[in-house]
Design a protein around this motif. Structure first.
Motif, PDB file in Angstrom:
ATOM      1  N   THR A 144       6.786 -18.450  12.259  1.00 12.58           N
ATOM      2  CA  THR A 144       5.718 -19.444  12.083  1.00 12.58           C
ATOM      3  C   THR A 144       6.234 -20.813  11.653  1.00 12.58           C
ATOM      4  O   THR A 144       5.603 -21.825  11.962  1.00 12.58           O
ATOM      5  CB  THR A 144       4.677 -18.953  11.058  1.00 12.58           C
ATOM      6  OG1 THR A 144       5.346 -18.529   9.863  1.00 12.58           O
ATOM      7  CG2 THR A 144       3.874 -17.795  11.621  1.00 12.58           C
ATOM      8  N   VAL A 158       2.034 -14.910  13.254  1.00 12.82           N
ATOM      9  CA  VAL A 158       0.698 -14.821  12.645  1.00 12.82           C
ATOM     10  C   VAL A 158       0.244 -13.373  12.596  1.00 12.82           C
ATOM     11  O   VAL A 158      -0.326 -12.915  11.589  1.00 12.82           O
ATOM     12  CB  VAL A 158      -0.311 -15.690  13.433  1.00 12.82           C
ATOM     13  CG1 VAL A 158      -1.739 -15.424  12.947  1.00 12.82           C
ATOM     14  CG2 VAL A 158       0.024 -17.171  13.277  1.00 12.82           C
ATOM     15  N   LEU A 159       0.504 -12.621  13.649  1.00 10.22           N
ATOM     16  CA  LEU A 159       0.122 -11.205  13.682  1.00 10.22           C
ATOM     17  C   LEU A 159       0.835 -10.427  12.582  1.00 10.22           C
ATOM     18  O   LEU A 159       0.235  -9.562  11.928  1.00 10.22           O
ATOM     19  CB  LEU A 159       0.445 -10.611  15.047  1.00 10.22           C
ATOM     20  CG  LEU A 159       0.064  -9.142  15.250  1.00 10.22           C
ATOM     21  CD1 LEU A 159      -1.443  -8.956  15.144  1.00 10.22           C
ATOM     22  CD2 LEU A 159       0.561  -8.634  16.588  1.00 10.22           C
ATOM     23  N   TYR A 161       1.808 -11.645   9.719  1.00  5.88           N
ATOM     24  CA  TYR A 161       1.163 -12.030   8.457  1.00  5.88           C
ATOM     25  C   TYR A 161      -0.161 -11.281   8.269  1.00  5.88           C
ATOM     26  O   TYR A 161      -0.483 -10.831   7.156  1.00  5.88           O
ATOM     27  CB  TYR A 161       0.907 -13.538   8.425  1.00  5.88           C
ATOM     28  CG  TYR A 161       2.045 -14.349   7.858  1.00  5.88           C
ATOM     29  CD1 TYR A 161       2.629 -14.022   6.641  1.00  5.88           C
ATOM     30  CD2 TYR A 161       2.547 -15.457   8.545  1.00  5.88           C
ATOM     31  CE1 TYR A 161       3.678 -14.761   6.119  1.00  5.88           C
ATOM     32  CE2 TYR A 161       3.599 -16.206   8.029  1.00  5.88           C
ATOM     33  CZ  TYR A 161       4.155 -15.853   6.818  1.00  5.88           C
ATOM     34  OH  TYR A 161       5.188 -16.590   6.306  1.00  5.88           O
ATOM     35  N   VAL A 162      -0.932 -11.160   9.348  1.00  3.23           N
ATOM     36  CA  VAL A 162      -2.206 -10.434   9.274  1.00  3.23           C
ATOM     37  C   VAL A 162      -1.954  -8.983   8.875  1.00  3.23           C
ATOM     38  O   VAL A 162      -2.650  -8.427   8.009  1.00  3.23           O
ATOM     39  CB  VAL A 162      -2.958 -10.507  10.625  1.00  3.23           C
ATOM     40  CG1 VAL A 162      -4.153  -9.550  10.629  1.00  3.23           C
ATOM     41  CG2 VAL A 162      -3.417 -11.935  10.891  1.00  3.23           C
ATOM     42  N   PHE A 163      -0.949  -8.367   9.485  1.00  2.00           N
ATOM     43  CA  PHE A 163      -0.641  -6.985   9.165  1.00  2.00           C
ATOM     44  C   PHE A 163      -0.155  -6.860   7.717  1.00  2.00           C
ATOM     45  O   PHE A 163      -0.495  -5.888   7.022  1.00  2.00           O
ATOM     46  CB  PHE A 163       0.404  -6.439  10.124  1.00  2.00           C
ATOM     47  CG  PHE A 163       0.677  -4.974   9.949  1.00  2.00           C
ATOM     48  CD1 PHE A 163      -0.279  -4.035  10.311  1.00  2.00           C
ATOM     49  CD2 PHE A 163       1.869  -4.535   9.412  1.00  2.00           C
ATOM     50  CE1 PHE A 163      -0.044  -2.682  10.148  1.00  2.00           C
ATOM     51  CE2 PHE A 163       2.112  -3.190   9.240  1.00  2.00           C
ATOM     52  CZ  PHE A 163       1.152  -2.258   9.610  1.00  2.00           C
ATOM     53  N   ALA A 165      -1.089  -8.714   5.231  1.00  8.38           N
ATOM     54  CA  ALA A 165      -2.287  -8.828   4.391  1.00  8.38           C
ATOM     55  C   ALA A 165      -3.048  -7.499   4.354  1.00  8.38           C
ATOM     56  O   ALA A 165      -3.546  -7.080   3.291  1.00  8.38           O
ATOM     57  CB  ALA A 165      -3.184  -9.942   4.914  1.00  8.38           C
ATOM     58  N   ILE A 166      -3.141  -6.833   5.499  1.00 11.41           N
ATOM     59  CA  ILE A 166      -3.818  -5.529   5.554  1.00 11.41           C
ATOM     60  C   ILE A 166      -3.076  -4.510   4.691  1.00 11.41           C
ATOM     61  O   ILE A 166      -3.689  -3.728   3.947  1.00 11.41           O
ATOM     62  CB  ILE A 166      -3.917  -5.041   7.017  1.00 11.41           C
ATOM     63  CG1 ILE A 166      -4.885  -5.924   7.806  1.00 11.41           C
ATOM     64  CG2 ILE A 166      -4.368  -3.586   7.072  1.00 11.41           C
ATOM     65  CD1 ILE A 166      -4.914  -5.629   9.295  1.00 11.41           C
ATOM     66  N   GLY A 196      -4.757  -2.411  12.690  1.00 10.19           N
ATOM     67  CA  GLY A 196      -3.603  -3.312  12.629  1.00 10.19           C
ATOM     68  C   GLY A 196      -2.363  -2.686  13.227  1.00 10.19           C
ATOM     69  O   GLY A 196      -1.610  -3.338  13.970  1.00 10.19           O
TER      70      GLY A 196
END
Length: 388
Positions: A144, A158-159, A161-163, A165-166, A196
């Motif tokens: 990123t 970004v994906l 980072y989303v994972f 966070a999950i 995720g």
């Protein structure tokens, strides 16, 4: 009971999905260049497939064996996949290798301690989730923030980072709100986790194929742009880059210099010592010139023993000093391949360019100066005075 079946259905989806990805990547690899990154990626999918299969065996094997095995498989699979992606992006240096080795060792030790002395499902979930974050945070950060990253790489970052966070949410829920949580628990966090994971391995596989294509394109571009002997720009790429620099110099009203360099008596080197020695001399010559140029200078091989340098933003006097420094550097280059050493003749032209001038014209004018240098005895710098 229906919720449990639903979780098992998700696990079956993961198993079938991993099988599909394995077939897809294996088929893709059969027509592509086989490298370490793609091999590691296939191994990661095989390990992840074993992980999802192992969960279904929990009811038939002792938990003391099946649970540590499953967690070792998922952490190992993730580590292999991330290693493959980092290799594909060319950023898996010694420090990063040490980082992942340390993570692998510490995560294994910590999970073993929990399994042996504090064997509760929520602690195991929290431990695995938190370690997973540390595994994926580096590629997420690099993808990123790297200015050279492609749009695809930024999306993958970004994906990740989303994972992450999950996984953080899952660890907190397991530790604070649902102490009885296990792999088959049905709550929003668990569904987000499975969603995720599913998106990650689908998009990760597609991303790997696209990154592999990008990597192949970069390699082909390098082959097309760089001289395979000296490692510097070849004629076509050099002239193309020189045109870009010339256009910039016109816009900025900056000095522009074209230096044409030619090794003296190079044919005699080949005839006396052989072409292998001639190749070594060319490599030494290119290396010496590169070491004496600045970051903004352009250097390329035009063919045979003829090379060229572009200097931007320096006047005639500074250009002459640079050309003379290059000539002297070549004279001082020590080589045990050519007894008497070797020298270079340089033709130079410096102008304040306008829209009418072209690289081809500058090349021809500097070639006139180079011809004069050869006529006057070689091993010298001759300047062509451009009349506006």
């Amino acid at each position: 009971m229906s919720s449990l079946l639903e979780i098992r259905t998700l696990i079956y989806l993961f198993i079938s999905g991993n099988l599909f990805i394995l077939l897809l990547i294996t088929n893709y690899r059969s027509t592509a260049v086989k490298d370490t990154a793609s091999t590691l990626f296939i191994r990661s999918k095989e390990v992840q497939l074993l992980f999802w299969c192992s969960i279904l065996l929990w009811d038939y094997l002792p938990h003391a064996l099946s649970i540590p095995l499953s967690n070792a498989l998922i952490l190992g699979g993730c580590c292999l996949e991330i290693t493959a992606l980092l290799l594909m992006m060319g950023i898996l240096g010694p420090k990063i290798k040490r980082y992942y080795i340390i993570l692998s060792v510490l995560s294994t030790i910590s999970f073993s301690i929990i399994a042996l002395f504090f064997n509760h499902s929520n602690l195991r979930i929290a431990c695995t989730s938190l370690w997973s974050i540390l595994f994926i945070v580096y590629p997420a950060y690099h993808l990123t923030v790297n200015k050279k990253a492609t749009p695809l790489q930024k999306i993958l970052g970004v994906l990740f980072y989303v994972f992450a966070a999950i996984m953080l949410m899952r660890a907190l829920v397991a530790l604070i709100w649902e102490p009885e949580m296990n792999v088959f628990s049905t709550n929003l966090t668990q569904y987000l986790y499975y969603l995720g994971m599913y998106l990650l391995f689908i998009v990760g596989a597609a991303g790997f194929i696209l990154l592999s294509n990008e990597h192949s394109f970069v390699k082909l571009k390098r082959i097309a742009s760089y001289d395979d002997l000296t490692g510097i720009l070849n004629r076509g790429a050099f002239l193309q880059e020189a045109e870009i620099k010339l256009e910039k110099a016109v816009r900025e009203h900056a000095y522009f210099s074209f230096l044409l360099l030619d090794l003296d008596y190079f044919k005699q080197v080949n005839d006396t010592y052989g072409h292998d020695t001639g190749d070594i001399v060319l490599e030494e010559f290119a290396s010496t010139i590169k070491d004496n140029l600045g970051n903004g200078d352009l250097f390329g091989r035009l063919g045979g023993e003829e090379f060229a340098v572009i200097l931007c933003g320096v006047d005639e006097q500074s250009c002459d000093q640079k050309a003379e420094a290059l000539r002297e550097a070549i004279m001082k280059t020590s080589t045990n391949k050519v007894q008497q050493g070797y020298t270079v003749s340089i033709g130079v032209i410096t102008i304040m360019p306008d829209q009418e001038i072209s690289i081809n014209k500058l090349y021809k004018l500097s070639d006139k100066a180079l011809y004069q240098a050869k006529q006057e005895g070689r091993n010298r710098v001759i300047r062509y005075r451009y009349v506006y």
